[in-house]
Design a protein around this motif. Structure first.
Motif, PDB file in Angstrom:
ATOM      1  N   ILE A  47       0.755  -1.300   0.022  1.00  0.00           N
ATOM      2  CA  ILE A  47       0.044   0.042   0.182  1.00  0.00           C
ATOM      3  C   ILE A  47       0.944   1.309   0.042  1.00  0.00           C
ATOM      4  CG2 ILE A  47      -1.732   1.315   1.245  1.00  0.00           C
ATOM      5  CD1 ILE A  47      -2.565  -1.561   2.581  1.00  0.00           C
ATOM      6  N   TYR A  48       2.001   1.164   0.899  1.00  0.00           N
ATOM      7  CA  TYR A  48       2.843   2.349   0.938  1.00  0.00           C
ATOM      8  C   TYR A  48       3.277   2.886  -0.456  1.00  0.00           C
ATOM      9  CZ  TYR A  48       6.994   5.199   1.496  1.00  0.00           C
ATOM     10  OH  TYR A  48       7.826   6.193   1.293  1.00  0.00           O
ATOM     11  N   TRP A  49       3.755   1.848  -1.249  1.00  0.00           N
ATOM     12  CA  TRP A  49       4.296   2.268  -2.526  1.00  0.00           C
ATOM     13  C   TRP A  49       3.249   2.588  -3.585  1.00  0.00           C
ATOM     14  CZ3 TRP A  49       9.104   3.610  -3.304  1.00  0.00           C
ATOM     15  CH2 TRP A  49      10.095   2.889  -2.378  1.00  0.00           C
ATOM     16  N   LEU A  50       2.194   1.980  -3.602  1.00  0.00           N
ATOM     17  CA  LEU A  50       1.051   2.449  -4.386  1.00  0.00           C
ATOM     18  C   LEU A  50       0.564   4.017  -4.109  1.00  0.00           C
ATOM     19  CD1 LEU A  50      -0.875  -0.945  -4.427  1.00  0.00           C
ATOM     20  CD2 LEU A  50       0.427  -0.014  -6.274  1.00  0.00           C
ATOM     21  N   GLN A  51       0.474   4.226  -2.819  1.00  0.00           N
ATOM     22  CA  GLN A  51       0.015   5.604  -2.331  1.00  0.00           C
ATOM     23  C   GLN A  51       1.231   6.516  -2.710  1.00  0.00           C
ATOM     24  OE1 GLN A  51      -0.832   4.866   1.583  1.00  0.00           O
ATOM     25  NE2 GLN A  51      -2.924   4.759   1.065  1.00  0.00           N
ATOM     26  N   ARG A  52       2.380   6.396  -2.608  1.00  0.00           N
ATOM     27  CA  ARG A  52       3.638   6.954  -2.870  1.00  0.00           C
ATOM     28  C   ARG A  52       3.603   7.461  -4.527  1.00  0.00           C
ATOM     29  NH1 ARG A  52       9.915   6.049  -1.745  1.00  0.00           N
ATOM     30  NH2 ARG A  52      10.681   7.709  -2.742  1.00  0.00           N
ATOM     31  N   VAL A  53       3.378   6.557  -5.380  1.00  0.00           N
ATOM     32  CA  VAL A  53       3.327   6.917  -6.771  1.00  0.00           C
ATOM     33  C   VAL A  53       2.065   7.164  -7.600  1.00  0.00           C
ATOM     34  CG1 VAL A  53       5.744   5.603  -6.685  1.00  0.00           C
ATOM     35  CG2 VAL A  53       3.561   4.517  -7.636  1.00  0.00           C
ATOM     36  N   ASN A  54       1.171   7.278  -7.123  1.00  0.00           N
ATOM     37  CA  ASN A  54      -0.098   7.648  -7.531  1.00  0.00           C
ATOM     38  C   ASN A  54      -0.981   8.719  -6.988  1.00  0.00           C
ATOM     39  OD1 ASN A  54      -0.818   5.295  -9.608  1.00  0.00           O
ATOM     40  ND2 ASN A  54       0.117   4.160  -7.905  1.00  0.00           N
ATOM     41  N   LYS A  55      -1.706   9.214  -7.666  1.00  0.00           N
ATOM     42  CA  LYS A  55      -2.415  10.373  -7.144  1.00  0.00           C
ATOM     43  C   LYS A  55      -3.751  10.445  -6.455  1.00  0.00           C
ATOM     44  CE  LYS A  55      -4.257  11.607 -11.674  1.00  0.00           C
ATOM     45  NZ  LYS A  55      -4.236  12.166 -12.807  1.00  0.00           N
ATOM     46  N   TYR A  56      -4.345   9.100  -6.594  1.00  0.00           N
ATOM     47  CA  TYR A  56      -5.631   8.802  -6.181  1.00  0.00           C
ATOM     48  C   TYR A  56      -5.752   8.749  -4.546  1.00  0.00           C
ATOM     49  CZ  TYR A  56      -6.488   8.270 -11.390  1.00  0.00           C
ATOM     50  OH  TYR A  56      -6.454   8.487 -12.542  1.00  0.00           O
ATOM     51  N   ASP A  57      -6.906   9.270  -4.083  1.00  0.00           N
ATOM     52  CA  ASP A  57      -7.228   8.947  -2.588  1.00  0.00           C
ATOM     53  C   ASP A  57      -7.301   7.735  -2.591  1.00  0.00           C
ATOM     54  OD1 ASP A  57      -8.914   8.742  -0.446  1.00  0.00           O
ATOM     55  OD2 ASP A  57      -8.745  10.613  -0.312  1.00  0.00           O
ATOM     56  N   PRO A  58      -6.816   6.928  -1.464  1.00  0.00           N
ATOM     57  CA  PRO A  58      -6.970   5.539  -1.366  1.00  0.00           C
ATOM     58  C   PRO A  58      -8.384   5.014  -1.277  1.00  0.00           C
ATOM     59  CG  PRO A  58      -5.476   6.346   0.167  1.00  0.00           C
ATOM     60  CD  PRO A  58      -5.723   7.505  -0.424  1.00  0.00           C
ATOM     61  N   THR A  59      -9.094   5.989  -0.658  1.00  0.00           N
ATOM     62  CA  THR A  59     -10.761   5.606  -0.820  1.00  0.00           C
ATOM     63  C   THR A  59     -11.584   5.916  -1.693  1.00  0.00           C
ATOM     64  OG1 THR A  59     -11.124   7.623   0.381  1.00  0.00           O
ATOM     65  CG2 THR A  59     -10.527   5.912   1.918  1.00  0.00           C
ATOM     66  N   ARG A  60     -10.932   6.458  -2.890  1.00  0.00           N
ATOM     67  CA  ARG A  60     -11.625   6.732  -4.125  1.00  0.00           C
ATOM     68  C   ARG A  60     -10.970   6.527  -5.342  1.00  0.00           C
ATOM     69  NH1 ARG A  60     -14.234  12.789  -2.339  1.00  0.00           N
ATOM     70  NH2 ARG A  60     -15.327  12.092  -0.394  1.00  0.00           N
ATOM     71  N   ILE A  61     -10.491   5.355  -5.529  1.00  0.00           N
ATOM     72  CA  ILE A  61      -9.666   4.788  -6.646  1.00  0.00           C
ATOM     73  C   ILE A  61     -10.639   4.826  -7.974  1.00  0.00           C
ATOM     74  CG2 ILE A  61      -8.290   3.266  -7.731  1.00  0.00           C
ATOM     75  CD1 ILE A  61      -7.279   2.752  -4.919  1.00  0.00           C
ATOM     76  N   PRO A  62     -10.712   5.578  -8.937  1.00  0.00           N
ATOM     77  CA  PRO A  62     -11.514   5.418 -10.010  1.00  0.00           C
ATOM     78  C   PRO A  62     -11.467   3.989 -10.554  1.00  0.00           C
ATOM     79  CG  PRO A  62     -10.231   7.372 -10.460  1.00  0.00           C
ATOM     80  CD  PRO A  62      -9.651   6.460  -9.308  1.00  0.00           C
ATOM     81  N   ASP A  63     -12.583   3.500 -11.251  1.00  0.00           N
ATOM     82  CA  ASP A  63     -12.562   2.444 -11.831  1.00  0.00           C
ATOM     83  C   ASP A  63     -11.853   2.537 -13.574  1.00  0.00           C
ATOM     84  OD1 ASP A  63     -13.931   0.852  -9.995  1.00  0.00           O
ATOM     85  OD2 ASP A  63     -16.004   1.238 -10.771  1.00  0.00           O
ATOM     86  N   PHE A  64     -11.269   1.380 -13.971  1.00  0.00           N
ATOM     87  CA  PHE A  64     -10.828   1.260 -15.278  1.00  0.00           C
ATOM     88  C   PHE A  64      -9.887   2.410 -15.627  1.00  0.00           C
ATOM     89  CE2 PHE A  64     -15.043  -0.342 -14.960  1.00  0.00           C
ATOM     90  CZ  PHE A  64     -14.762  -1.783 -14.897  1.00  0.00           C
ATOM     91  N   VAL A  65      -8.976   3.082 -14.916  1.00  0.00           N
ATOM     92  CA  VAL A  65      -7.771   3.901 -15.129  1.00  0.00           C
ATOM     93  C   VAL A  65      -6.498   3.470 -14.766  1.00  0.00           C
ATOM     94  CG1 VAL A  65      -9.627   5.858 -14.401  1.00  0.00           C
ATOM     95  CG2 VAL A  65      -7.906   5.053 -12.735  1.00  0.00           C
ATOM     96  N   PRO A  66      -5.590   3.752 -15.694  1.00  0.00           N
ATOM     97  CA  PRO A  66      -4.303   3.265 -15.179  1.00  0.00           C
ATOM     98  C   PRO A  66      -3.543   4.015 -14.171  1.00  0.00           C
ATOM     99  CG  PRO A  66      -4.110   4.898 -16.930  1.00  0.00           C
ATOM    100  CD  PRO A  66      -5.441   4.648 -16.718  1.00  0.00           C
ATOM    101  N   ILE A  67      -2.863   2.891 -13.320  1.00  0.00           N
ATOM    102  CA  ILE A  67      -2.028   3.382 -11.998  1.00  0.00           C
ATOM    103  C   ILE A  67      -0.800   3.072 -12.347  1.00  0.00           C
ATOM    104  CG2 ILE A  67      -4.121   3.752 -10.450  1.00  0.00           C
ATOM    105  CD1 ILE A  67      -3.235   0.972  -9.165  1.00  0.00           C
ATOM    106  N   ASN A  68      -0.007   3.553 -11.526  1.00  0.00           N
ATOM    107  CA  ASN A  68       1.526   2.913 -11.390  1.00  0.00           C
ATOM    108  C   ASN A  68       1.643   2.056 -10.238  1.00  0.00           C
ATOM    109  OD1 ASN A  68       2.554   4.756 -13.473  1.00  0.00           O
ATOM    110  ND2 ASN A  68       2.674   6.433 -12.225  1.00  0.00           N
ATOM    111  N   VAL A  69       2.319   0.773 -10.362  1.00  0.00           N
ATOM    112  CA  VAL A  69       2.754  -0.362  -9.587  1.00  0.00           C
ATOM    113  C   VAL A  69       4.299  -0.213  -9.719  1.00  0.00           C
ATOM    114  CG1 VAL A  69       2.181  -2.663  -8.649  1.00  0.00           C
ATOM    115  CG2 VAL A  69       0.497  -1.360  -9.850  1.00  0.00           C
TER     116      VAL A  69
END
Length: 139
Positions: A47-69
């Motif tokens: 979770i730490y790395w996903l939050q660090r490299v993405n702009k989405y609020d952890p409680t509001r991740i949109p559906d069907f958008v690209p994120i960095n892992v």
């Protein structure tokens, strides 16, 4: 499910800060950073790395958008041994320990511990780096 697979990926310096690789993942309905880390990426990230490299609020991740892992990796430590040129980023599973990882990978427990100082092999989670001989062939 429950089968370990090997997925080769390049390891590069990320922002001059650490070694890693960034994958792109398309979110699904009801995804959370925890679910993406645990299920989609089999604990190769957290979770730490996903939050660090993405702009989405952890409680509001949109559906069907690209994120960095981002997945951490290792180039080893030449002070331990110069015999290994590849390293697997290895997510620990519940019930695994230093001896079981050594047996599965064919590497001695002492060598594994040398490349992973401070790692708790008995925790049943987290990443360790497993050295391998050979060279990566790209086509």
């Amino acid at each position: 499910m429950g089968t370990r697979i090997h997925v080769p990926f390049s390891c590069e310096c990320m922002n001059g800060d650490f070694l890693g690789h960034t994958f792109t993942y398309i979110t699904q309905t009801d995804d959370t950073y925890d679910k993406i880390a645990r299920v989609a990426f089999a604990n190769l990230t957290n979770i730490y790395w996903l939050q660090r490299v993405n702009k989405y609020d952890p409680t509001r991740i949109p559906d069907f958008v690209p994120i960095n892992v981002t997945v951490n990796c290792s180039c080893g430590d030449q002070h331990v041994s110069k015999d290994y040129g590849l390293f697997a980023t290895y997510p620990l599973r519940p019930g695994q320990n230093l001896s079981s990882v050594a047996a599965e990978s064919g590497v001695s427990p002492e060598l594994l511990q040398s490349y992973n100082p401070g790692s708790d092999f008995g925790a049943g989670y987290g990443l360790v780096f497993v050295p391998a001989k050979g060279q990566l062939l790209l086509s």
